[in-house]
Design an enzyme around this catalytic site. Structure first.
Site, short mmCIF file in Angstrom:
data_model
loop_
_atom_site.label_atom_id
_atom_site.label_comp_id
_atom_site.label_asym_id
_atom_site.label_seq_id
_atom_site.Cartn_x
_atom_site.Cartn_y
_atom_site.Cartn_z
N LYS A 53 91.92 -28.78 8.87
CA LYS A 53 90.56 -28.27 9.10
C LYS A 53 89.70 -29.34 9.76
O LYS A 53 89.00 -29.09 10.75
CB LYS A 53 89.93 -27.82 7.78
CG LYS A 53 90.57 -26.55 7.25
CD LYS A 53 90.06 -26.12 5.88
CE LYS A 53 90.81 -24.86 5.43
NZ LYS A 53 90.33 -24.31 4.15
N GLN A 97 87.59 -26.81 -1.11
CA GLN A 97 88.95 -26.30 -1.05
C GLN A 97 89.40 -25.83 -2.43
O GLN A 97 89.22 -26.52 -3.43
CB GLN A 97 89.89 -27.40 -0.52
CG GLN A 97 91.31 -26.94 -0.21
CD GLN A 97 91.41 -26.00 0.99
OE1 GLN A 97 90.52 -25.92 1.83
NE2 GLN A 97 92.51 -25.27 1.06
N ASP A 120 83.03 -20.14 3.85
CA ASP A 120 84.18 -19.42 3.27
C ASP A 120 83.83 -17.96 3.00
O ASP A 120 84.73 -17.15 2.74
CB ASP A 120 84.56 -20.06 1.92
CG ASP A 120 85.76 -20.98 2.03
OD1 ASP A 120 86.63 -20.72 2.88
OD2 ASP A 120 85.83 -21.94 1.24
N1 L34 Z 1 87.93 -22.75 -0.16
N2 L34 Z 1 90.23 -22.66 -0.25
C1 L34 Z 1 89.09 -22.36 0.39
N3 L34 Z 1 89.07 -21.71 1.57
C2 L34 Z 1 90.24 -21.33 2.16
O1 L34 Z 1 90.22 -20.62 3.29
C3 L34 Z 1 91.44 -21.65 1.53
N4 L34 Z 1 92.67 -21.36 2.09
C4 L34 Z 1 93.77 -20.97 1.21
C5 L34 Z 1 93.87 -22.02 0.09
N5 L34 Z 1 92.58 -22.48 -0.37
C6 L34 Z 1 91.42 -22.29 0.29
C7 L34 Z 1 93.18 -21.99 3.18
O2 L34 Z 1 92.52 -22.66 3.93
C8 L34 Z 1 94.95 -21.01 2.14
N6 L34 Z 1 94.50 -21.71 3.31
C9 L34 Z 1 95.32 -22.07 4.39
C10 L34 Z 1 94.82 -22.72 5.52
C11 L34 Z 1 95.64 -23.07 6.58
C12 L34 Z 1 96.97 -22.80 6.53
C13 L34 Z 1 97.49 -22.17 5.42
C14 L34 Z 1 96.66 -21.80 4.36
C15 L34 Z 1 97.83 -23.22 7.68
O3 L34 Z 1 97.41 -23.97 8.53
N7 L34 Z 1 99.08 -22.79 7.74
C16 L34 Z 1 99.96 -23.16 8.80
C17 L34 Z 1 100.88 -24.27 8.38
C18 L34 Z 1 101.57 -24.07 7.05
C19 L34 Z 1 102.20 -25.37 6.52
O4 L34 Z 1 103.05 -25.93 7.25
O5 L34 Z 1 101.86 -25.78 5.39
C20 L34 Z 1 100.73 -21.92 9.26
O6 L34 Z 1 101.26 -21.95 10.35
O7 L34 Z 1 100.77 -20.93 8.50
#
Ligand code: L34
Length: 295
Positions: A53, A97, A120
């Site tokens: 992020k 987070q 969020d």
């Molecule tokens: N407050 N907490 C708050 N806001 C959010 O919007 C989140 N979330 C979830 C968990 N907690 C939170 C996220 O940001 C899940 N989440 C999130 C964000 C980004 C990715 C996955 C979950 C992401 O970038 N995924 C990539 C890489 C996965 C990896 O290799 O770990 C993908 O390609 O799916």
């Protein structure tokens, strides 16, 4: 074979669009949008999401700050920090987070954030506005899903969307976004969850399936009708000794087999995950436009 919905590529396009907007702010000598992300403890997945992020903010020219607090931080201290950023004119977005350690009330923390800075979209005021169809800050993952459907020209009007999972982060808000009488929504929406033993009964009737229950490879090919649009929100770490990290990431959908029946499908990784981050940036930009001084 399904058409792949490339979330990584779409997220990059959105980031490029925002970058241009921010460049023009800079050329006009204006303040840039700022996001503060608060991370409590050392959950490895949370650390990696927060790092992504922050990197993404910097890539597009936004101000980014990460506050790292110890796992044992007192709830009162976290609430005080939020209060400080509620008043800080440099930051237009505040994100704590999740998940938080058990001794901290997530709800109290969410409600401490100024709704104007709640990028969020988890504050009850923003949740309420979403529900009644007011323009507001939408939760990033649901917003990302709606944006993917739009950018891939997948019709939603009158279509049956089946959401599996009822979390406050994904299931409930995505269902409520898609049911609105608006362009890019206007769907017939069913929310299913673990109280139903035979989920196929519903899933087989879906035009669009949104899998968000957090169970690795749960949705199998037998559960999906030919031609369904499949959106996989799951991010599950499964052990894999053949990878350097000792694990790999899989979704809630058995991709390899479901891909043969779906008309469109999102991969994991590279699907909804990157869109969550892109929409966070979009929300931060929106919060800035609504309140350029952060107040
Ligand atoms: N407050 N907490 C708050 N806001 C959010 O919007 C989140 N979330 C979830 C968990 N907690 C939170 C996220 O940001 C899940 N989440 C999130 C964000 C980004 C990715 C996955 C979950 C992401 O970038 N995924 C990539 C890489 C996965 C990896 O290799 O770990 C993908 O390609 O799916």
């Amino acid at each position: 074979m399904a058409i792949l919905i490339d979330g990584k590529k779409t997220a990059a396009e959105i980031k490029e669009e925002l970058k241009k907007e921010i460049q023009s702010l800079i050329s006009e000598g204006k303040q840039v949008p700022g996001l503060v992300t608060i991370l409590v403890g050392e959950n490895p997945a949370s650390q990696s999401y927060v790092t992504s992020k922050s990197k993404s903010c910097i890539e597009i020219g936004m101000l980014s700050k990460v506050e790292r607090l110890s796992e044992s931080v007192r709830e009162a201290e976290l609430l005080k920090l939020i209060e400080q950023y509620n008043k800080d004119e440099s930051y237009h977005g505040i994100l704590v987070q999740l998940p938080l350690p058990a001794h901290i009330s997530e709800q109290k923390v969410i409600e401490a954030i100024d709704p104007k800075k709640d990028v969020d979209g988890f504050h009850p005021i923003n949740v309420g506005n979403l529900l009644i169809g007011n323009k507001t800050l939408y939760p990033c993952t649901p917003y990302g899903i709606v944006e993917l459907l739009k950018r891939y020209n997948i019709p939603t009007t009158g279509k049956h969307v089946v959401v599996v999972g009822r979390s406050n982060i994904v299931g409930k808000p995505v269902a409520n976004l898609l049911v609105q009488k608006k362009e890019g929504a206007n769907a017939i929406v069913t929310i299913c969850h673990s109280a139903e033993k035979d989920l196929s009964k519903y899933i087989l009737t879906a035009d669009i399936l949104i899998a968000a229950m957090g169970k690795a490879n749960f949705i199998t090919a037998e559960m999906v009708r030919e031609g369904t649009v499949v959106i996989d929100v799951g991010i599950n770490r499964v052990q894999d000794k053949n990878t350097a990290k000792g694990y790999r990431i899989v979704g809630d959908v058995d991709f390899e087999n479901v891909e043969k029946k779906a008309s469109y499908i999102t991969p994991v990784p590279g699907g909804v995950g990157p869109m969550t981050i892109a929409m966070l940036l979009k929300n931060t930009f929106q919060a800035y436009q609504n309140y350029p001084t952060g107040k």
